[in-house]
Write a protein that holds these residues in place. Structure first.
Motif, mmCIF file in Angstrom:
data_model
loop_
_atom_site.group_PDB
_atom_site.id
_atom_site.type_symbol
_atom_site.label_atom_id
_atom_site.label_comp_id
_atom_site.label_asym_id
_atom_site.label_seq_id
_atom_site.Cartn_x
_atom_site.Cartn_y
_atom_site.Cartn_z
ATOM 1 N N UNK A 181 3.332 6.661 8.269
ATOM 2 C CA UNK A 181 2.796 8.011 8.135
ATOM 3 C C UNK A 181 1.528 7.939 7.292
ATOM 4 N N UNK A 182 0.429 8.484 7.812
ATOM 5 C CA UNK A 182 -0.771 8.660 7.008
ATOM 6 C C UNK A 182 -0.805 10.113 6.567
ATOM 7 N N UNK A 183 -0.526 10.337 5.289
ATOM 8 C CA UNK A 183 -0.453 11.694 4.745
ATOM 9 C C UNK A 183 -1.856 12.145 4.380
ATOM 10 N N UNK B 279 0.833 -1.204 0.000
ATOM 11 C CA UNK B 279 0.000 0.000 0.000
ATOM 12 C C UNK B 279 0.870 1.257 0.000
ATOM 13 N N UNK B 280 2.135 1.097 0.331
ATOM 14 C CA UNK B 280 3.058 2.224 0.479
ATOM 15 C C UNK B 280 2.985 3.161 -0.729
ATOM 16 N N UNK B 281 2.725 4.443 -0.452
ATOM 17 C CA UNK B 281 2.646 5.438 -1.514
ATOM 18 C C UNK B 281 1.307 5.504 -2.208
ATOM 19 N N UNK B 282 0.334 4.740 -1.718
ATOM 20 C CA UNK B 282 -0.977 4.716 -2.356
ATOM 21 C C UNK B 282 -2.054 5.209 -1.396
ATOM 22 N N UNK C 97 -2.891 9.026 2.123
ATOM 23 C CA UNK C 97 -1.938 8.101 1.519
ATOM 24 C C UNK C 97 -1.073 7.536 2.641
ATOM 25 N N UNK C 98 -0.640 6.301 2.481
ATOM 26 C CA UNK C 98 0.109 5.652 3.547
ATOM 27 C C UNK C 98 1.558 5.400 3.123
ATOM 28 N N UNK C 99 2.455 5.636 4.071
ATOM 29 C CA UNK C 99 3.879 5.368 3.848
ATOM 30 C C UNK C 99 4.454 4.679 5.077
#
Length: 392
Positions: free
Chosen positions: A234-236, A199-202, A252-254
């Motif tokens: 991090x939840x952006x 999910x990273x970056x999505x 977005x999640x990182x």
């Protein structure tokens, strides 16, 4: 190996000239106690994970603070919650700046104690693992694949580094969280954490994660709260403004440390990153963390967002510095197709912004017209580009 002084040292000294207590938070093993030892060599550090140091406080907390009224740092302060209230009485009884430092690695739990007991008396700082700017230039590529935790860079060879990351994840899940009162099955949280590498970056879809994990969305959100409070993810958040467009509502999640991202995704050697399908998202996350660190150093409470409309126009990062917005697009490639910047230009138009930046993997800095600046990644690492953050 020797490392450069941490960039947060100056901020720590500024806060100590302003507040009686300074609270430095960040993930375990990111270098908090080393920071204090280097920046404040004459201070005494009590490690509250050590039974002997904790016993000193448990025997007579108020008496200890009365006898040691300044220049004391408490590492892993969340291990002794009574400390927060006692510190409030100590600093109120004898006002003065720069008296105590708290170090902690459990964001939400420790923040509750700090905010309830020390409101108005404490300065807040966040220390992340090494940024690329804090490592020698020759180790920038190392920083991308292996992340920023200092013990990783103190080890040689991919196997030793992978063993450290494995032990870190295991200890975090099986020891650190239970010690903080978090009751989650370690294997389930590890499974979720591993799923997050995809999910990273999505855009985050909690319902999809819940179905895959076989639990409720509420449970997944609770687990994400734990990982975020411990500085693992991090939840952006999406940026919302009064514009005549429908904007995205989901974050977005990182995974904040790229070393943990790659390890959990099954990568074990830097060469594997070259063909990894999520290579671009990995680079994007690293750049966001680099700029986030810069923003924390140069501004007061910066806001970090992404921008996306319902029609698909998007910008990877919006940094809010007071009333100022800084839009930043991130591209891994050594060249940038101007057509790929339509989202950045649309964002600038919709929000009335005259300047936008593109951080990319190439070497040439260029003005692309209409206020868009192409910035090489190495210029960000060298701090030759600060995006105007903190300027008056």
């Amino acid at each position: 190996m020797s490392f450069r002084p941490r960039s947060l040292e100056a901020g720590l000294r500024v806060q100590l000239r302003t507040f009686p207590v300074v609270f430095v938070q960040g993930p375990r093993q990111c270098g908090k106690s080393t920071l204090v030892r280097h920046a404040l060599p004459d201070w005494t550090i009590l490690d509250l994970e050590r039974p002997g140091d904790r016993a000193v406080l448990e025997a007579d907390l108020e008496g200890f603070l009365a006898a040691n009224a300044r220049h004391i740092a408490f590492d892993e302060a969340q291990r002794h919650p009574a400390l927060f209230g006692a510190l409030r009485h100590a600093v109120d009884a004898h006002p003065g700046r720069g008296r105590f430092v708290l170090l902690g690695s459990a964001g939400s739990a420790l923040m509750r104690g700090v905010s309830e007991s020390l409101a108005g008396r404490v300065g807040l700082l966040e220390l992340a693992p090494f940024s690329a700017a804090e490592l020698p230039a020759a180790r920038t590529a190392d920083r991308w694949f292996w992340g920023g935790f200092p013990p990783v860079h103190a080890r040689r060879g991919p196997q030793a580094r992978a063993h450290w990351l494995d032990a870190y994840v295991t200890q975090f899940l099986e020891r650190d969280l239970p010690a903080l009162g978090v009751r989650i099955q370690p294997q389930r949280l590890r499974t979720l954490w591993t799923m997050l590498t995809h999910v990273h970056g999505r855009t985050l879809n909690v319902s999809d994660l819940a179905r895959s994990l076989g639990v409720s969305s509420h449970t997944v959100n609770d687990h994400l709260d734990v990982l975020e409070a411990a500085f693992m993810i991090r939840r952006l958040a999406p940026f919302h403004a009064n514009v005549q467009k429908r904007l995205a509502r989901s974050p977005k999640l990182y995974i904040r440390d790229t070393g943990l991202l790659h390890f959990l995704a099954g990568l074990r050697r830097p060469s594997e990153l070259r063909t990894w399908p999520q290579r671009g998202s990995s680079f994007e996350g690293m750049v966001i963390e680099e700029i986030a660190g810069m923003a924390r150093e140069r501004t007061v409470r910066p806001g970090l967002f992404h921008w996306r409309t319902s029609t698909g126009s998007e910008v990877d990062l919006l940094v809010q510095d007071g009333r100022r917005l800084v839009p930043i697009e991130i591209k891994l490639g050594s060249t940038v197709d101007p057509r790929a910047l339509a989202g950045l230009r649309q964002c600038m138009k919709d929000l009335g912004l005259k300047r936008g930046w593109v951080v990319y993997g190439g070497n040439e800095r260029r003005e692309l017209g209409s206020g868009v600046v192409l910035v090489p990644w190495r210029e960000v690492v060298a701090r030759n580009e600060d995006f105007g953050l903190g300027r008056t």
